[in-house]
Design an enzyme around this catalytic site. Structure first.
Site, PDB file in Angstrom:
ATOM      1  N   TYR A 142      48.937 -12.502 -12.762  1.00 24.97           N
ATOM      2  CA  TYR A 142      48.367 -11.813 -11.582  1.00 24.97           C
ATOM      3  C   TYR A 142      47.784 -12.925 -10.693  1.00 24.97           C
ATOM      4  O   TYR A 142      47.747 -13.863 -11.028  1.00 24.97           O
ATOM      5  CB  TYR A 142      47.575 -10.800 -12.196  1.00 24.97           C
ATOM      6  CG  TYR A 142      45.933 -11.400 -12.612  1.00 24.97           C
ATOM      7  CD1 TYR A 142      45.854 -12.261 -13.897  1.00 24.97           C
ATOM      8  CD2 TYR A 142      44.703 -11.430 -11.873  1.00 24.97           C
ATOM      9  CE1 TYR A 142      44.966 -12.704 -14.118  1.00 24.97           C
ATOM     10  CE2 TYR A 142      43.719 -12.120 -12.181  1.00 24.97           C
ATOM     11  CZ  TYR A 142      43.759 -12.703 -13.421  1.00 24.97           C
ATOM     12  OH  TYR A 142      42.534 -13.441 -13.885  1.00 24.97           O
ATOM     13  N   ARG A 156      51.109 -19.974  -7.044  1.00 26.56           N
ATOM     14  CA  ARG A 156      50.684 -19.941  -8.243  1.00 26.56           C
ATOM     15  C   ARG A 156      51.225 -18.900  -9.054  1.00 26.56           C
ATOM     16  O   ARG A 156      51.518 -18.970 -10.435  1.00 26.56           O
ATOM     17  CB  ARG A 156      49.116 -20.240  -8.206  1.00 26.56           C
ATOM     18  CG  ARG A 156      48.479 -20.153  -9.545  1.00 26.56           C
ATOM     19  CD  ARG A 156      47.107 -20.471  -9.731  1.00 26.56           C
ATOM     20  NE  ARG A 156      46.308 -19.393  -9.049  1.00 26.56           N
ATOM     21  CZ  ARG A 156      44.996 -19.091  -8.897  1.00 26.56           C
ATOM     22  NH1 ARG A 156      44.153 -20.334  -9.155  1.00 26.56           N
ATOM     23  NH2 ARG A 156      44.662 -18.094  -8.619  1.00 26.56           N
ATOM     24  N   ARG A 160      59.249  -1.066 -27.637  1.00 27.44           N
ATOM     25  CA  ARG A 160      58.489  -2.204 -28.026  1.00 27.44           C
ATOM     26  C   ARG A 160      58.785  -3.199 -29.008  1.00 27.44           C
ATOM     27  O   ARG A 160      59.363  -2.612 -30.068  1.00 27.44           O
ATOM     28  CB  ARG A 160      57.050  -1.507 -28.537  1.00 27.44           C
ATOM     29  CG  ARG A 160      55.946  -2.457 -29.016  1.00 27.44           C
ATOM     30  CD  ARG A 160      54.558  -2.105 -29.485  1.00 27.44           C
ATOM     31  NE  ARG A 160      53.610  -2.774 -29.538  1.00 27.44           N
ATOM     32  CZ  ARG A 160      53.542  -3.416 -30.549  1.00 27.44           C
ATOM     33  NH1 ARG A 160      54.409  -3.107 -31.714  1.00 27.44           N
ATOM     34  NH2 ARG A 160      52.571  -4.358 -30.923  1.00 27.44           N
ATOM     35  N   HIS A 177      58.195  -7.439 -29.823  1.00 24.92           N
ATOM     36  CA  HIS A 177      57.562  -8.699 -29.277  1.00 24.92           C
ATOM     37  C   HIS A 177      58.300  -9.751 -28.336  1.00 24.92           C
ATOM     38  O   HIS A 177      57.883 -10.180 -27.303  1.00 24.92           O
ATOM     39  CB  HIS A 177      56.880  -9.718 -30.232  1.00 24.92           C
ATOM     40  CG  HIS A 177      55.670  -9.137 -30.794  1.00 24.92           C
ATOM     41  ND1 HIS A 177      55.386  -7.626 -31.352  1.00 24.92           N
ATOM     42  CD2 HIS A 177      54.215  -9.355 -30.983  1.00 24.92           C
ATOM     43  CE1 HIS A 177      54.173  -7.496 -31.916  1.00 24.92           C
ATOM     44  NE2 HIS A 177      53.578  -8.650 -31.627  1.00 24.92           N
ATOM     45  N   LYS A 196      47.982 -17.904 -14.986  1.00 26.89           N
ATOM     46  CA  LYS A 196      47.202 -16.886 -14.796  1.00 26.89           C
ATOM     47  C   LYS A 196      47.675 -15.500 -15.329  1.00 26.89           C
ATOM     48  O   LYS A 196      48.289 -14.674 -14.670  1.00 26.89           O
ATOM     49  CB  LYS A 196      47.072 -16.747 -13.169  1.00 26.89           C
ATOM     50  CG  LYS A 196      45.597 -16.037 -12.746  1.00 26.89           C
ATOM     51  CD  LYS A 196      45.514 -16.424 -11.435  1.00 26.89           C
ATOM     52  CE  LYS A 196      44.165 -15.265 -10.865  1.00 26.89           C
ATOM     53  NZ  LYS A 196      42.983 -15.416 -11.551  1.00 26.89           N
ATOM     54  N   GLU A 234      35.447 -24.149 -18.024  1.00 27.54           N
ATOM     55  CA  GLU A 234      35.532 -23.334 -16.840  1.00 27.54           C
ATOM     56  C   GLU A 234      34.893 -22.198 -17.082  1.00 27.54           C
ATOM     57  O   GLU A 234      34.379 -21.648 -18.184  1.00 27.54           O
ATOM     58  CB  GLU A 234      36.901 -23.040 -16.238  1.00 27.54           C
ATOM     59  CG  GLU A 234      37.609 -22.287 -17.126  1.00 27.54           C
ATOM     60  CD  GLU A 234      38.961 -21.885 -16.778  1.00 27.54           C
ATOM     61  OE1 GLU A 234      39.282 -22.060 -15.330  1.00 27.54           O
ATOM     62  OE2 GLU A 234      39.833 -21.459 -17.466  1.00 27.54           O
ATOM     63  N   LEU A 244      42.204 -22.988 -15.504  1.00 25.40           N
ATOM     64  CA  LEU A 244      43.048 -22.605 -14.371  1.00 25.40           C
ATOM     65  C   LEU A 244      42.653 -23.509 -13.209  1.00 25.40           C
ATOM     66  O   LEU A 244      41.695 -23.515 -12.885  1.00 25.40           O
ATOM     67  CB  LEU A 244      42.756 -21.164 -13.967  1.00 25.40           C
ATOM     68  CG  LEU A 244      43.558 -20.546 -12.985  1.00 25.40           C
ATOM     69  CD1 LEU A 244      45.221 -20.166 -13.578  1.00 25.40           C
ATOM     70  CD2 LEU A 244      43.160 -19.065 -12.448  1.00 25.40           C
TER      71      LEU A 244
HETATM   72  N1  PMP Z   1      39.250 -19.832 -14.047  1.00 22.78           N
HETATM   73  C1  PMP Z   1      39.736 -18.461 -14.305  1.00 22.78           C
HETATM   74  C2  PMP Z   1      39.662 -18.291 -15.851  1.00 22.78           C
HETATM   75  C3  PMP Z   1      39.654 -17.611 -13.204  1.00 22.78           C
HETATM   76  O1  PMP Z   1      40.124 -16.229 -13.740  1.00 22.78           O
HETATM   77  C4  PMP Z   1      39.426 -17.847 -11.951  1.00 22.78           C
HETATM   78  C5  PMP Z   1      39.603 -16.673 -10.887  1.00 22.78           C
HETATM   79  N2  PMP Z   1      41.032 -16.321 -10.547  1.00 22.78           N
HETATM   80  C6  PMP Z   1      39.398 -19.306 -11.478  1.00 22.78           C
HETATM   81  C7  PMP Z   1      39.042 -20.189 -12.435  1.00 22.78           C
HETATM   82  C8  PMP Z   1      39.210 -19.480 -10.193  1.00 22.78           C
HETATM   83  O2  PMP Z   1      40.436 -19.429  -9.464  1.00 22.78           O
HETATM   84  P1  PMP Z   1      40.693 -19.120  -7.960  1.00 22.78           P
HETATM   85  O3  PMP Z   1      39.834 -20.009  -7.247  1.00 22.78           O
HETATM   86  O4  PMP Z   1      42.248 -19.406  -7.577  1.00 22.78           O
HETATM   87  O5  PMP Z   1      40.209 -17.636  -7.674  1.00 22.78           O
END
Ligand code: PMP
Length: 282
Positions: free
Chosen positions: A31, A50, A98, A100, A145, A177, A201
């Site tokens: 997403y 991305r 379904r 995997h 993501k 993060e 991410l």
């Molecule tokens: N890390 C994670 C785990 C996130 O879910 C997000 C939000 N999408 C971010 C970092 C920040 O990413 P962005 O600046 O692209 O929204």
């Protein structure tokens, strides 16, 4: 309200998702959240890139080109007359009985998207927020993501239950993060943030912030720092598409700096705002 369903802009009620959609059953999909300011998308190209990169990493094909998706996003924003808010986009590996393993032969990916009005968090950006610390128990491909957000969901819920704005995660001693944000500390005029690898991410906002650092002359060190170091930072920030450059003034029970957003953070916020599509009105 209009939504995106595969390559069509349709009413929300006309969308049908299979109960055997792999996104629904396995979290098998990806997403993006794109921010819209006064009807203008911000860093749309980066988000679309991305999305395709995430699809690639999980061996999934998005059934049309980046240009078509770009166009569909614009159509959706116009159809809903979105002012300031977000576009949510997701792509799942499609639906099939379904199992995997990937469907073989493969099935068409299912794309959905919708818009939502939401104001900038101006009050929090002004005063700063508090965060709590949560063990990072997620998998080892946090660079994707993915729709698999249970680790992030559990972390954020802990923050909410403690009355905190965000959960900042640490893998052992190392700060990775936030549950839905990137994290940064500033110490003695240097900004530290976790390097881009499989443990975080690579936020689009993170990339914009690193550009802003160059502009304002704030040196950046992309090197992981520890929980103990985090508590000693002069300034601390979390960032994302929705929360922009968010000052953190308290980590657990420890006040950061004098408990108000620091000078570098303010400069970063100003440099960031200058990049936004138009003059900002809340
Ligand atoms: N890390 C994670 C785990 C996130 O879910 C997000 C939000 N999408 C971010 C970092 C920040 O990413 P962005 O600046 O692209 O929204």
């Amino acid at each position: 309200e209009k939504v995106l369903w595969n390559d069509q802009i349709v009413t929300r009620d006309s969308v049908h998702i299979s109960i055997e959609d792999r996104g629904y059953q396995f979290g098998d999909g990806i997403y993006e959240v794109v921010k819209v300011y006064n009807g203008d998308v911000f860093t749309a190209t980066e988000h679309i890139d991305r999305l395709y990169a995430s699809a690639d990493k999980i061996g999934m094909a998005i059934p049309y080109t980046k240009d078509v998706l770009h166009h569909l996003i614009h159509q959706l924003i116009e159809a809903n007359e979105l002012g300031t808010g977000i576009v949510y986009l997701q792509v799942t590996r499609g639906h099939s009985p379904r199992n995997h393993a990937f469907p073989n032969p493969s099935v068409e990916a299912v794309v959905t998207g919708y818009t939502r009005e939401s104001a900038r968090p101006v009050q929090d950006l002004e005063t700063g927020v508090s965060v709590c610390l949560v063990e990072d128990v997620r998998w080892l491909r946090c660079d994707i993501k993915s729709l698999n957000l249970l680790g992030n969901v559990m972390a954020k819920q802990q923050a909410v239950e403690k009355g905190c704005f965000e959960a900042v995660q640490h893998r052992g001693d190392v700060i990775t993060e936030g549950s839905s944000s990137n994290a940064y500390g500033i110490k003695d005029g240097i900004l530290y943030t976790h390097p881009v690898n499989n443990l975080i991410l690579n936020g689009i906002t993170r990339q914009v912030i690193l550009d802003c650092c160059k502009e304002i002359g704030l040196p950046v060190v992309e090197k992981a720092f520890t929980v103990a170091q985090a508590l000693e930072m002069d300034e601390f920030i979390v960032s994302s598409t929705g929360i922009e450059v968010m000052p953190v003034v308290k980590i657990e029970e420890t006040q950061i700096g004098d408990g108000t957003p620091g000078e570098w953070t303010r400069k970063l916020q100003t440099a960031f705002e200058a990049k936004l599509p138009q003059q900002l009105h809340v």
